[in-house]
Scaffold this motif. Sequence first.
Motif, PDB file in Angstrom:
ATOM      1  N   ASP A  74      46.180  42.554  43.812  1.00 35.33           N
ATOM      2  CA  ASP A  74      45.708  42.078  45.109  1.00 35.33           C
ATOM      3  C   ASP A  74      44.463  41.198  44.943  1.00 35.33           C
ATOM      4  O   ASP A  74      44.388  40.107  45.515  1.00 35.33           O
ATOM      5  N   GLU A  75      43.511  41.662  44.144  1.00 33.33           N
ATOM      6  CA  GLU A  75      42.267  40.899  43.965  1.00 33.33           C
ATOM      7  C   GLU A  75      42.524  39.585  43.260  1.00 33.33           C
ATOM      8  O   GLU A  75      41.979  38.540  43.627  1.00 33.33           O
ATOM      9  N   ARG A  76      43.415  39.585  42.266  1.00 33.92           N
ATOM     10  CA  ARG A  76      43.681  38.360  41.515  1.00 33.92           C
ATOM     11  C   ARG A  76      44.422  37.336  42.362  1.00 33.92           C
ATOM     12  O   ARG A  76      44.153  36.131  42.276  1.00 33.92           O
ATOM     13  N   LEU A  77      45.358  37.786  43.187  1.00 27.93           N
ATOM     14  CA  LEU A  77      46.050  36.854  44.089  1.00 27.93           C
ATOM     15  C   LEU A  77      45.075  36.257  45.096  1.00 27.93           C
ATOM     16  O   LEU A  77      45.150  35.064  45.411  1.00 27.93           O
ATOM     17  N   ARG A  78      44.158  37.068  45.606  1.00 30.06           N
ATOM     18  CA  ARG A  78      43.180  36.538  46.558  1.00 30.06           C
ATOM     19  C   ARG A  78      42.285  35.496  45.895  1.00 30.06           C
ATOM     20  O   ARG A  78      41.925  34.495  46.515  1.00 30.06           O
TER      21      ARG A  78
END
Length: 247
Positions: A74-78
Amino acid sequence: MSHPTSTARFPVYALLASLLLLGACQHNPLQHAPQATQRLTEERPHGCDGEDCPLVNIDTLHFADESQLDRLIDERLRRMTLNAPDARLPESLQAYQTKFLRDAEPGWASYLQAKVREQHGDITVIELSSYLYTGGAHGMPGRGFINYDSARDRELRLEDLLIPGQEGNFWRAARQAHQRWLTQNDQAQNSDFREQWPFQQTAHIALLKDSVLLKYDVYSIAPYSSGHPELFIPHAQLQGILKPEYL
């Protein structure tokens, strides 16, 4: 700002189709590896159904027993949504989706995807992809990897994989892989190409079952038309460089 025609939009949809097909082909988890379920959302502005309607497509994964891996994805996609020096990290993918559609002009599109590139032993390799189109001749794609060790419940970075003091030898092996890539693409004897697109290091590294993969952004070691070049270093060339447990 010029808006894309239906012909200009075609590569965007072709890209999405190819990404989804590739992800489906490569998602073949081992029985003892963490199991993933797919979460796919696609939204356009309410009431808009024409081909020029802005679009956000998010294709991500959920691992029921790996909350840390879920948070990493989730953090990397954001982070892959940041396309300006002063851009702020969205609080959630849903918040990004809402803001993009609110601000988008006709024809704009944003794609985000997480897929399982490979699973072996305790290692799950997640490949992250993005594509942002905001007008012009083409959009800007992005790539990244997460090498996740479920036994240690954490991400593995290059420094975790290498025997201490072997970083220089690792990048020398990468240069040899780059030379093989040049040969395979008929550019080994092209001095102009090699001068314009010299070897570089990359942060996009995947620990595969029998090799280490280095993936490059567009415009890094080749022109946009070459896509995302991939260099492979076989484990046989990493003896004494990679820690034995990762060979």
